[in-house]
Design a protein around this motif. Sequence first.
Motif, PDB file in Angstrom:
ATOM      1  N   TYR A  51     -10.892  -2.521  -3.839  1.00  0.00           N
ATOM      2  CA  TYR A  51      -9.581  -2.749  -3.247  1.00  0.00           C
ATOM      3  C   TYR A  51      -9.398  -1.893  -1.997  1.00  0.00           C
ATOM      4  O   TYR A  51      -8.792  -2.333  -1.022  1.00  0.00           O
ATOM      5  N   VAL A  52      -9.925  -0.676  -2.040  1.00  0.00           N
ATOM      6  CA  VAL A  52      -9.867   0.199  -0.860  1.00  0.00           C
ATOM      7  C   VAL A  52     -10.722  -0.409   0.252  1.00  0.00           C
ATOM      8  O   VAL A  52     -10.293  -0.491   1.410  1.00  0.00           O
ATOM      9  N   ASP A  53     -11.918  -0.880  -0.105  1.00  0.00           N
ATOM     10  CA  ASP A  53     -12.801  -1.497   0.874  1.00  0.00           C
ATOM     11  C   ASP A  53     -12.158  -2.730   1.503  1.00  0.00           C
ATOM     12  O   ASP A  53     -12.274  -2.947   2.715  1.00  0.00           O
ATOM     13  N   GLU A  54     -11.475  -3.549   0.680  1.00  0.00           N
ATOM     14  CA  GLU A  54     -10.793  -4.738   1.201  1.00  0.00           C
ATOM     15  C   GLU A  54      -9.734  -4.351   2.231  1.00  0.00           C
ATOM     16  O   GLU A  54      -9.620  -4.986   3.282  1.00  0.00           O
ATOM     17  N   TYR A  55      -8.964  -3.321   1.928  1.00  0.00           N
ATOM     18  CA  TYR A  55      -7.914  -2.866   2.837  1.00  0.00           C
ATOM     19  C   TYR A  55      -8.518  -2.390   4.158  1.00  0.00           C
ATOM     20  O   TYR A  55      -8.062  -2.782   5.236  1.00  0.00           O
ATOM     21  N   VAL A  56      -9.561  -1.579   4.075  1.00  0.00           N
ATOM     22  CA  VAL A  56     -10.195  -1.046   5.289  1.00  0.00           C
ATOM     23  C   VAL A  56     -10.782  -2.183   6.120  1.00  0.00           C
ATOM     24  O   VAL A  56     -10.615  -2.214   7.347  1.00  0.00           O
ATOM     25  N   GLU A  57     -11.434  -3.128   5.470  1.00  0.00           N
ATOM     26  CA  GLU A  57     -12.021  -4.257   6.191  1.00  0.00           C
ATOM     27  C   GLU A  57     -10.945  -5.101   6.861  1.00  0.00           C
ATOM     28  O   GLU A  57     -11.097  -5.516   8.017  1.00  0.00           O
ATOM     29  N   ARG A  58      -9.847  -5.335   6.163  1.00  0.00           N
ATOM     30  CA  ARG A  58      -8.742  -6.116   6.735  1.00  0.00           C
ATOM     31  C   ARG A  58      -8.164  -5.404   7.958  1.00  0.00           C
ATOM     32  O   ARG A  58      -7.901  -6.019   8.985  1.00  0.00           O
ATOM     33  N   ARG A  59      -7.977  -4.088   7.865  1.00  0.00           N
ATOM     34  CA  ARG A  59      -7.443  -3.324   9.004  1.00  0.00           C
ATOM     35  C   ARG A  59      -8.418  -3.364  10.182  1.00  0.00           C
ATOM     36  O   ARG A  59      -8.002  -3.476  11.337  1.00  0.00           O
ATOM     37  N   ALA A  60      -9.714  -3.285   9.894  1.00  0.00           N
ATOM     38  CA  ALA A  60     -10.721  -3.334  10.960  1.00  0.00           C
ATOM     39  C   ALA A  60     -10.701  -4.700  11.649  1.00  0.00           C
ATOM     40  O   ALA A  60     -10.778  -4.777  12.882  1.00  0.00           O
ATOM     41  N   GLN A  61     -10.576  -5.765  10.870  1.00  0.00           N
ATOM     42  CA  GLN A  61     -10.516  -7.102  11.453  1.00  0.00           C
ATOM     43  C   GLN A  61      -9.273  -7.272  12.320  1.00  0.00           C
ATOM     44  O   GLN A  61      -9.334  -7.872  13.400  1.00  0.00           O
ATOM     45  N   GLU A  62      -8.143  -6.731  11.860  1.00  0.00           N
ATOM     46  CA  GLU A  62      -6.911  -6.794  12.649  1.00  0.00           C
ATOM     47  C   GLU A  62      -7.077  -6.056  13.968  1.00  0.00           C
ATOM     48  O   GLU A  62      -6.636  -6.524  15.023  1.00  0.00           O
ATOM     49  N   ALA A  63      -7.717  -4.905  13.933  1.00  0.00           N
ATOM     50  CA  ALA A  63      -7.934  -4.117  15.153  1.00  0.00           C
ATOM     51  C   ALA A  63      -8.866  -4.849  16.109  1.00  0.00           C
ATOM     52  O   ALA A  63      -8.640  -4.854  17.336  1.00  0.00           O
ATOM     53  N   GLU A  64      -9.908  -5.496  15.568  1.00  0.00           N
ATOM     54  CA  GLU A  64     -10.826  -6.233  16.414  1.00  0.00           C
ATOM     55  C   GLU A  64     -10.138  -7.415  17.090  1.00  0.00           C
ATOM     56  O   GLU A  64     -10.413  -7.721  18.254  1.00  0.00           O
ATOM     57  N   LYS A  65      -9.232  -8.095  16.371  1.00  0.00           N
ATOM     58  CA  LYS A  65      -8.487  -9.195  16.966  1.00  0.00           C
ATOM     59  C   LYS A  65      -7.625  -8.703  18.111  1.00  0.00           C
ATOM     60  O   LYS A  65      -7.500  -9.376  19.144  1.00  0.00           O
ATOM     61  N   GLU A  66      -6.994  -7.534  17.944  1.00  0.00           N
ATOM     62  CA  GLU A  66      -6.164  -6.980  19.006  1.00  0.00           C
ATOM     63  C   GLU A  66      -6.985  -6.674  20.252  1.00  0.00           C
ATOM     64  O   GLU A  66      -6.524  -6.879  21.368  1.00  0.00           O
ATOM     65  N   TRP A  67      -8.192  -6.171  20.066  1.00  0.00           N
ATOM     66  CA  TRP A  67      -9.036  -5.813  21.205  1.00  0.00           C
ATOM     67  C   TRP A  67      -9.567  -7.049  21.914  1.00  0.00           C
ATOM     68  O   TRP A  67      -9.791  -7.031  23.114  1.00  0.00           O
ATOM     69  N   SER A  68      -9.800  -8.117  21.165  1.00  0.00           N
ATOM     70  CA  SER A  68     -10.363  -9.318  21.785  1.00  0.00           C
ATOM     71  C   SER A  68      -9.307 -10.205  22.421  1.00  0.00           C
ATOM     72  O   SER A  68      -9.645 -11.128  23.159  1.00  0.00           O
ATOM     73  N   ALA A  69      -8.050  -9.936  22.160  1.00  0.00           N
ATOM     74  CA  ALA A  69      -6.976 -10.783  22.727  1.00  0.00           C
ATOM     75  C   ALA A  69      -6.679 -10.435  24.170  1.00  0.00           C
ATOM     76  O   ALA A  69      -7.015  -9.486  24.732  1.00  0.00           O
TER      77      ALA A  69
END
Length: 69
Positions: A51-69
């Motif tokens: 569950y911790v890994d899922e949260y970290v991965e989700r946050r990382a994906q959100e950050a990557e989307k922000e950088w690519s926009a």
Amino acid sequence: MTTTVIERKWYTTAEVAEMLGYGLSKAKMLVLTGQIRSIKDGRNRRILPRYVDEYVERRAQEAEKEWSA
């Protein structure tokens, strides 16, 4: 002599807060809002490592989307 390593099956909210570098109140809020999944164990909440890994991965994906926009 053989050493046996016992892996943690779950964490407390305080342990997760420390792992993520958050304060306890922020970690509790993440659990209460469902951003980090948890299991009710009696009066306590327990958080599986995945569950911790899922949260970290989700946050990382959100950050990557922000950088690519």
